[in-house]
Write an enzyme that holds these catalytic residues in place. Structure first.
Site: not given
Ligand code: NAD
Length: 484
Positions: A176, A252, A286, A388
């Site tokens: 996906k 992750e 990331c 973040e």
């Protein structure tokens, strides 16, 4: 406008329900994406199961590996198609996608195809009461049908990072992709057919997360394991779905990565590294650096050099000459990043550079552009230092002592990556060993060896992928004991 279909059992599948993908550059509609419902997901999972039991499951490892290596040259032959699709979806510079996303997207198949041919076997001889003994050996078997859920920042690269080892280990997958970046995963379906990967081995379903393809996939009882890259809070939702059926997960997740700059660093290399780690891919990495701690004697010089570097970045469309920064992926993400830009100003940050939207000509003014931004003057408790943002921005703060900076670097819910800049080798080792993160770079950033472990500590992930660590997740060990 092109149609992007699901890829199920080797065929492109249209659905009645579609959503529009907009260009990050000017918000123009660029694709109609066919959204998978529960029925399509069920078909994809069934096709993956049938391939697992049938042609794919029966292939000898060496033949499987050869087919996967064939994907590398096939992606290379279609390099321009992949490049165009990736740049259209993300807005990233062609120079970046052509050096990173597409070649690494292909290399992920080769690395794991090579590795699967050389996995060591466990073997033990044991005594038995009758004195004849027994032999134990463990064989690796695929886990089954793997659900692969991907983000939008490095779409092909991060997807094949999971699909490569999953297929090398003999599993089949239902992928996906992010709703923001549906194209390259779909294109890979064409390449799978060209290379002769059996139908059902690789399936792609499109849609969103909750109440859509993402949730339907993770909830499907036919999925044996889930591998996910994305935000930490999405990981929490997926973990709840995976708990039904006690299915393993590999995650992750997000990061709030520090860079630690000692006064004895090689300043040119450090500035170059910190500019890349803060602004590459418009900060949507990331592993990117959103906190920089600089030893006080170097602080002012460092800030001025970083400012000059940020202001020299050329912002523009993917194929413009010399462009180093594109737009963010979407207006939605632009709104999120700009909300942090406003918050930083409200909290009293010193805006060293940026802090807003760059002036863009004509229709580009509709795009998801933001300026590369550097702040100073906020403390470790500020949301700018803790949350973040995932944009081209970084907070620079001074420090005085090694113990202090280690404590401050570790004072975060996340633990993905850190970079340390110093010429003192002993200090580099000492500090690196105390950083609570899955990845620590010394005098570099984003140098990747694909056989080495990759993943995050704390809320940045669960498990490690890369090299044999991927094989651990994508296989199950079966012990066979023979009484002699
Ligand atoms: P996201 O979590 O919003 O979405 C990722 C994927 O999950 C998308 O395909 C989305 O549709 C799907 N999804 C969302 N909700 C879901 C649900 N409830 N069930 C199933 N699927 C669901 O992340 P994003 O915005 O696409 O990507 C940015 C995030 O990814 C950042 O936090 C970044 O740090 C992280 N990231 C981490 C790594 C790493 O290696 N640690 C790499 C790249 C990106």
């Amino acid at each position: 406008m092109k149609d992007i279909h699901n890829f199920i059992n080797g065929e492109f599948v249209a659905t009645a329900r579609q959503f529009t993908k907009h260009s990050p550059m000017d918000h123009a509609p660029i694709a109609r994406v066919h959204e998978a419902g529960r029925d399509e997901i069920d078909r994809a999972v069934q096709a993956a199961r049938a391939a697992l039991r049938g042609p794919w499951g029966r292939l000898p490892i060496s033949e499987r590996a050869e087919l996967l290596k064939g994907l590398v040259s096939a992606i290379d032959r279609r390099f321009d198609d992949f490049l165009e699709a990736e740049c259209a979806d993300t807005g990233k510079p062609r120079s970046l996608a052509s050096h990173l996303d597409i070649p690494r997207g292909a290399a992920n198949f080769k690395v794991f195809a090579d590795l699967i041919n050389s996995v060591p076997a466990e073997f033990f001889e044991s005594p038995t009461p009758d004195g004849r003994g027994s032999l134990n050996y463990a064989i690796r078997r695929p886990v089954g049908v793997i659900g692969v859920i991907c983000p939008w920042n490095l779409p092909l690269l991060l997807m094949t990072w999971k699909v490569g080892p999953a297929l090398a280990c003999g599993n089949t997958v239902v992928v996906k992709p992010s709703e923001e970046t549906p194209q390259t995963a779909t294109l890979l379906g064409e390449v799978m057919n060209e290379v002769g990967i059996p139908a059902g081995v690789y399936n792609v379903v499109h849609g969103f997360g909750p109440d859509s393809a993402g949730a339907f996939l993770t909830e499907h009882p036919g999925i044996n394991a889930i591998t996910f890259t994305g935000e930490t809070r999405t990981g929490t939702a997926i973990m709840q779905a995976a708990a039904r059926g006690t299915r393993p997960v590999s995650f992750e997740l997000g990061g709030k990565n520090p860079a630690i700059v000692f006064a004895d660093c090689d300043l040119d290399a450090t500035i170059e590294g910190c500019l890349r780690s803060a602004f590459a891919n418009s900060g949507q990495v990331c592993l990117g650096t959103e906190r920089i701690y600089v030893e006080r004697p170097l602080f002012e010089t460092f800030v001025q050099r970083l400012k000059a570097g940020a202001e020299a970045l050329k912002i523009g469309c993917p194929d413009e000459e010399g462009v180093s920064m594109g737009p963010l992926v979407s207006r939605e993400h632009q709104n999120k990043v700009l909300s942090y830009y406003r918050k930083a100003a409200e909290l009293g940050a010193t805006v060293v550079t940026g802090g807003g939207v760059p002036p863009m000509p004509g229709h580009l003014a509709q795009g998801a552009w933001v300026q590369p931004t550097i702040w100073t003057g906020l403390g470790d408790d500020s949301p700018i230092a803790r949350e973040e943002i995932f944009g081209p921005c970084t907070l620079v703060q001074p420090f005085d002592a090694e113990d202090e900076v280690i404590r401050r670097a570790n004072d975060t819910d996340y633990g993905l990556a850190c970079s340390i800049w110093t010429q003192n080798l002993s200090r580099a080792h000492r500090v690196a060993a105390q950083i609570e993160a899955g990845l620590v770079w010394v005098n570099s950033w984003f140098l990747r060896e694909l056989r080495s472990p990759f993943g995050g500590s704390k809320q940045s992930g669960i498990g490690r992928e890369g090299g044999v660590h991927s094989l651990e997740f994508y296989t199950e060990l079966r012990n066979i004991c023979i009484k002699l």
